[in-house]
Design an enzyme around this catalytic site. Structure first.
Site, PDB file in Angstrom:
ATOM      1  N   LYS A 126       2.653   1.610   0.654  1.00  0.00           N
ATOM      2  CA  LYS A 126       3.612   2.694   0.480  1.00  0.00           C
ATOM      3  C   LYS A 126       4.974   2.101   0.158  1.00  0.00           C
ATOM      4  O   LYS A 126       5.419   1.193   0.870  1.00  0.00           O
ATOM      5  CB  LYS A 126       3.701   3.517   1.767  1.00  0.00           C
ATOM      6  CG  LYS A 126       4.696   4.669   1.709  1.00  0.00           C
ATOM      7  CD  LYS A 126       4.789   5.385   3.056  1.00  0.00           C
ATOM      8  CE  LYS A 126       5.798   6.515   2.991  1.00  0.00           C
ATOM      9  NZ  LYS A 126       5.979   7.182   4.300  1.00  0.00           N
TER      10      LYS A 126
ATOM     11  N   LYS B 128       4.287  -1.133   4.308  1.00  0.00           N
ATOM     12  CA  LYS B 128       5.232  -0.040   4.099  1.00  0.00           C
ATOM     13  C   LYS B 128       6.609  -0.641   3.870  1.00  0.00           C
ATOM     14  O   LYS B 128       7.155  -1.322   4.741  1.00  0.00           O
ATOM     15  CB  LYS B 128       5.261   0.896   5.306  1.00  0.00           C
ATOM     16  CG  LYS B 128       6.238   2.062   5.147  1.00  0.00           C
ATOM     17  CD  LYS B 128       6.184   2.971   6.371  1.00  0.00           C
ATOM     18  CE  LYS B 128       7.160   4.118   6.259  1.00  0.00           C
ATOM     19  NZ  LYS B 128       7.109   5.002   7.448  1.00  0.00           N
TER      20      LYS B 128
END
Length: 331
Positions: free
Chosen positions: A256, A203
């Site tokens: 992400k 992330k």
């Protein structure tokens, strides 16, 4: 005599592009319709359907209205939802206490959804930023930095309350070191061996989260999240993070954001056989919506192309705010 008349053209790839039927026949990549996940924002109250200004077409829902929305999602063919809880500001504190309240917003929503639609897969985002009064993803130490190990205890406690509420998958998004192992141990010790973990393994500290922070009311009150989310410049580090989460027991790993990190998705796909997810985040969604509203792009074609690119890069699961509309339109 022209060139085509003088030369025998052997390779004619255009033959296989000559019609829509022909193109469909030889298409290499198809979006996994069953792998599309719809994110949902849950707030307190009753009868709430609250539009989010920076995310056209996306709303906040109270527990009662989110059940009605899930019925529509189910009818459209959405198989999975990802829940984000947004408690009242007065209920937030420095320790994210309301996050692991057995009667918290996500816990109540999960129970209500599973009661109404037992077959719908419920995923709960597992983080603290929406629940802390400072907006960071963990518990702060005296210096104001996020205390990694103290945060693990809160994540584990919260994961247990989610599992007891019927959540099928917990999705830790905090990027604390060791969180997957801590959560897996807590779940297994309580007998929740069937609850899966989908880790936000890579992330990034991205500029594309802006609209989400409005939607979830989770902007940090000071500083930023770069001491725990990844540097966008780093690719090899993502593979290290993914491997650590796999070693700790992650069942699904996520990259992400999605669109700016498809090279990372491809590398992750090559290194593991577990399912790979991507999160098509709020900023990516809002860019498409904004350009389409101005007539600069064709929204439907842009969405199709974007989801196909994520699939082509290796994503099995795509978390996207376009899930409902895409499935309604393409069934």
């Amino acid at each position: 005599m022209n060139v085509a008349e003088r030369t025998r053209i052997v390779a004619r790839p255009r033959r296989l592009r000559s019609s829509a039927a022909m193109r469909a026949l030889v298409r290499e990549t198809r979006v996994n319709r069953d792998g599309l996940v719809q994110p949902l924002f849950i707030v307190e109250g009753a009868g709430v359907i609250q539009p989010i200004g920076s995310m056209p077409g996306v709303n906040r829902y109270s527990v009662d209205t989110v059940v009605a929305e899930c019925r529509e999602l189910d009818a459209a063919g959405v198989r999975s939802v990802l829940l984000f809880g947004i408690p009242d500001a007065a209920d937030k504190d420095a320790y994210a206490t309301v996050n692991h309240d057995p009667n918290g917003i996500v816990q109540r929503a999960a129970r209500a959804i599973k009661d109404a639609l037992p077959h719908l897969l419920v995923i709960a985002d597992l983080c603290n930023c929406e629940y802390t009064d400072h907006g960071h993803c963990g518990i702060l130490d005296p210096a104001g930095d996020v205390d990694n190990d103290a945060t693990l205890e809160v994540l584990a406690k919260t994961a247990l309350t989610y599992a007891r509420s019927g959540v099928d998958i917990v999705a830790p998004s905090d990027m604390m070191d060791g969180r997957v192992a801590a959560i897996r141990t807590a779940l297994d010790d309580e007998g929740f061996t069937k609850v899966a973990i989908m880790s936000y393994a890579a992330k990034y500290a991205s500029a594309f989260y802006g609209p989400f922070r409005e939607a979830a009311e989770s902007t940090p009150s000071f500083g930023d999240r770069r001491t725990y989310q990844m540097d966008p410049a780093n690719g090899r580090e993502a593979l290290k993070e993914v491997q650590l989460d796999l070693d700790e027991g992650a069942d699904i790993v996520m990259v992400k954001p999605a669109m700016a990190y498809l090279d990372v998705v491809r590398e992750v796909r090559a290194m593991t056989d577990v399912p790979v997810a991507v999160y098509h985040v709020s900023g990516e969604y809002s860019m498409i919506k904004a350009a389409a509203e101005r007539g600069w792009i064709d929204e439907e074609r842009a969405v199709d192309e974007t989801l196909t690119a994520m699939t082509r890069a290796g994503a099995d699961i795509i978390i996207t705010y376009f899930a409902k509309g895409y499935l309604q339109r393409t069934r």
